[in-house]
Motif scaffolding. Sequence first.
Motif, mmCIF file in Angstrom:
data_model
loop_
_atom_site.group_PDB
_atom_site.id
_atom_site.type_symbol
_atom_site.label_atom_id
_atom_site.label_comp_id
_atom_site.label_asym_id
_atom_site.label_seq_id
_atom_site.Cartn_x
_atom_site.Cartn_y
_atom_site.Cartn_z
ATOM 1 N N THR A 94 -6.930 5.061 -6.660
ATOM 2 C CA THR A 94 -5.779 4.629 -7.432
ATOM 3 C C THR A 94 -5.041 3.555 -6.638
ATOM 4 O O THR A 94 -5.191 3.441 -5.412
ATOM 5 C CB THR A 94 -4.817 5.790 -7.687
ATOM 6 O OG1 THR A 94 -4.293 6.251 -6.427
ATOM 7 C CG2 THR A 94 -5.526 6.943 -8.405
ATOM 8 N N PRO A 95 -4.226 2.745 -7.301
ATOM 9 C CA PRO A 95 -3.455 1.749 -6.553
ATOM 10 C C PRO A 95 -2.653 2.360 -5.409
ATOM 11 O O PRO A 95 -2.641 1.816 -4.295
ATOM 12 C CB PRO A 95 -2.554 1.133 -7.633
ATOM 13 C CG PRO A 95 -3.387 1.208 -8.883
ATOM 14 C CD PRO A 95 -4.073 2.546 -8.767
ATOM 15 N N GLU A 96 -1.998 3.483 -5.636
ATOM 16 C CA GLU A 96 -1.196 4.082 -4.561
ATOM 17 C C GLU A 96 -2.074 4.581 -3.419
ATOM 18 O O GLU A 96 -1.716 4.427 -2.245
ATOM 19 C CB GLU A 96 -0.342 5.231 -5.098
ATOM 20 C CG GLU A 96 0.610 5.783 -4.055
ATOM 21 C CD GLU A 96 1.672 6.710 -4.627
ATOM 22 O OE1 GLU A 96 2.145 7.579 -3.874
ATOM 23 O OE2 GLU A 96 2.030 6.561 -5.814
ATOM 24 N N ALA A 97 -3.238 5.148 -3.731
ATOM 25 C CA ALA A 97 -4.136 5.611 -2.671
ATOM 26 C C ALA A 97 -4.643 4.446 -1.830
ATOM 27 O O ALA A 97 -4.753 4.559 -0.601
ATOM 28 C CB ALA A 97 -5.317 6.375 -3.284
ATOM 29 N N GLY A 98 -4.947 3.325 -2.477
ATOM 30 C CA GLY A 98 -5.382 2.156 -1.736
ATOM 31 C C GLY A 98 -4.292 1.639 -0.814
ATOM 32 O O GLY A 98 -4.539 1.329 0.358
ATOM 33 N N PHE A 99 -3.065 1.567 -1.327
ATOM 34 C CA PHE A 99 -1.949 1.110 -0.502
ATOM 35 C C PHE A 99 -1.695 2.071 0.663
ATOM 36 O O PHE A 99 -1.411 1.641 1.787
ATOM 37 C CB PHE A 99 -0.680 0.983 -1.344
ATOM 38 C CG PHE A 99 -0.652 -0.224 -2.238
ATOM 39 C CD1 PHE A 99 -1.224 -1.424 -1.848
ATOM 40 C CD2 PHE A 99 -0.032 -0.176 -3.476
ATOM 41 C CE1 PHE A 99 -1.189 -2.545 -2.665
ATOM 42 C CE2 PHE A 99 0.016 -1.278 -4.304
ATOM 43 C CZ PHE A 99 -0.565 -2.469 -3.899
ATOM 44 N N THR A 100 -1.777 3.356 0.399
ATOM 45 C CA THR A 100 -1.534 4.344 1.452
ATOM 46 C C THR A 100 -2.544 4.197 2.578
ATOM 47 O O THR A 100 -2.188 4.248 3.766
ATOM 48 C CB THR A 100 -1.587 5.764 0.869
ATOM 49 O OG1 THR A 100 -0.554 5.910 -0.124
ATOM 50 C CG2 THR A 100 -1.391 6.815 1.943
ATOM 51 N N ALA A 101 -3.810 4.017 2.223
ATOM 52 C CA ALA A 101 -4.854 3.860 3.241
ATOM 53 C C ALA A 101 -4.619 2.610 4.083
ATOM 54 O O ALA A 101 -4.789 2.632 5.308
ATOM 55 C CB ALA A 101 -6.223 3.805 2.574
ATOM 56 N N LEU A 102 -4.220 1.520 3.453
ATOM 57 C CA LEU A 102 -4.002 0.285 4.193
ATOM 58 C C LEU A 102 -2.740 0.357 5.050
ATOM 59 O O LEU A 102 -2.705 -0.202 6.158
ATOM 60 C CB LEU A 102 -3.928 -0.895 3.226
ATOM 61 C CG LEU A 102 -5.240 -1.209 2.499
ATOM 62 C CD1 LEU A 102 -5.031 -2.316 1.478
ATOM 63 C CD2 LEU A 102 -6.337 -1.593 3.475
ATOM 64 N N ARG A 103 -1.726 1.034 4.570
ATOM 65 C CA ARG A 103 -0.486 1.134 5.357
ATOM 66 C C ARG A 103 -0.749 1.831 6.690
ATOM 67 O O ARG A 103 -0.114 1.508 7.698
ATOM 68 C CB ARG A 103 0.581 1.879 4.558
ATOM 69 C CG ARG A 103 1.929 1.896 5.267
ATOM 70 C CD ARG A 103 2.990 2.612 4.478
ATOM 71 N NE ARG A 103 4.155 2.812 5.349
ATOM 72 C CZ ARG A 103 4.883 3.914 5.362
ATOM 73 N NH1 ARG A 103 4.588 4.924 4.560
ATOM 74 N NH2 ARG A 103 5.916 4.019 6.188
ATOM 75 N N ARG A 104 -1.674 2.771 6.725
ATOM 76 C CA ARG A 104 -1.984 3.476 7.976
ATOM 77 C C ARG A 104 -2.524 2.526 9.037
ATOM 78 O O ARG A 104 -2.502 2.848 10.220
ATOM 79 C CB ARG A 104 -3.022 4.574 7.718
ATOM 80 C CG ARG A 104 -2.555 5.703 6.821
ATOM 81 C CD ARG A 104 -3.543 6.850 6.861
ATOM 82 N NE ARG A 104 -3.247 7.825 5.819
ATOM 83 C CZ ARG A 104 -3.948 7.992 4.714
ATOM 84 N NH1 ARG A 104 -5.036 7.242 4.512
ATOM 85 N NH2 ARG A 104 -3.621 8.889 3.813
ATOM 86 N N LYS A 105 -3.042 1.381 8.627
ATOM 87 C CA LYS A 105 -3.635 0.446 9.573
ATOM 88 C C LYS A 105 -2.715 -0.737 9.881
ATOM 89 O O LYS A 105 -3.163 -1.761 10.391
ATOM 90 C CB LYS A 105 -4.979 -0.054 9.026
ATOM 91 C CG LYS A 105 -6.048 1.034 9.075
ATOM 92 C CD LYS A 105 -6.268 1.531 10.506
ATOM 93 C CE LYS A 105 -7.243 2.663 10.625
ATOM 94 N NZ LYS A 105 -7.456 3.051 12.042
ATOM 95 N N LEU A 106 -1.435 -0.571 9.577
ATOM 96 C CA LEU A 106 -0.447 -1.587 9.898
ATOM 97 C C LEU A 106 0.526 -1.054 10.945
ATOM 98 O O LEU A 106 0.934 0.109 10.889
ATOM 99 C CB LEU A 106 0.337 -1.997 8.654
ATOM 100 C CG LEU A 106 -0.407 -2.865 7.637
ATOM 101 C CD1 LEU A 106 0.422 -2.994 6.378
ATOM 102 C CD2 LEU A 106 -0.708 -4.239 8.232
#
Length: 249
Positions: free
Chosen positions: A122-134
Amino acid sequence: MTLSFQRIAYEALNVCNGVTMAALEAAVERTGLAPGAAAIDIGTGNAAVAVRLAERFGLRVTAIEFDPVMADLARQRIDAAGAGAEVTLAVAGAADVLARSAPVDLIVALGTTNVTGEGRPTPEAGFTALRRKLRPGGWLLWGDIVWLAEPPAPLRQITEATNLYTDDAGWRAAATGAGFEVITGRISDPAEFEAYPRDAVTAVRAWLEAHPDAPEAASIRFHADRVQAITDFGRDYIGFGVYLLRNPD
């Protein structure tokens, strides 16, 4: 090397999505990142964006490309630009590279696929995964299809074969739901967006005319027809949005 629709089309393009390089540069300028900051470009395609991040902003870029055929083009572009010291090409899935990467200052993700490694997040799951790598205070420059109006069911089914999309409000809500601050959001104007599939299909049609008997011709023609059909049918429904998101300190 087996050619593909994307390989032929992206050789003729600058940015491999429905947005201009100028719009992307304006967004990155807003981050205020200093030279030497670490960036990841997911789905680098022809590596034009990765090279520009290095050349204009002095960033150290890891460019990720899953498709070996596309990675060959990316490698050629990086070498031609003399950017090999600043841009490192990783030929692997985005989720695999992210899993072993330390958090960075900027992630660029334009038209990406399967950033979580779980299929169609989902859009939120994708954003959550990427935020962990910032890093705290880091940035995500996200660009993808935006539904301008509720699409007919067949158009949604075909377009969302590999990714799930939403409208502008949905992307913004997904970003904030994942913990991001939405700094800017911009939907490409129709002429800007439509130049991407038009130029891609034009380049591929020219190649097909010159190579009608190539073993890959049937597959490449099918993909060109598919892109053309989606573009024509989806003109009133599909746009491309670019969002600059900040990971709070």
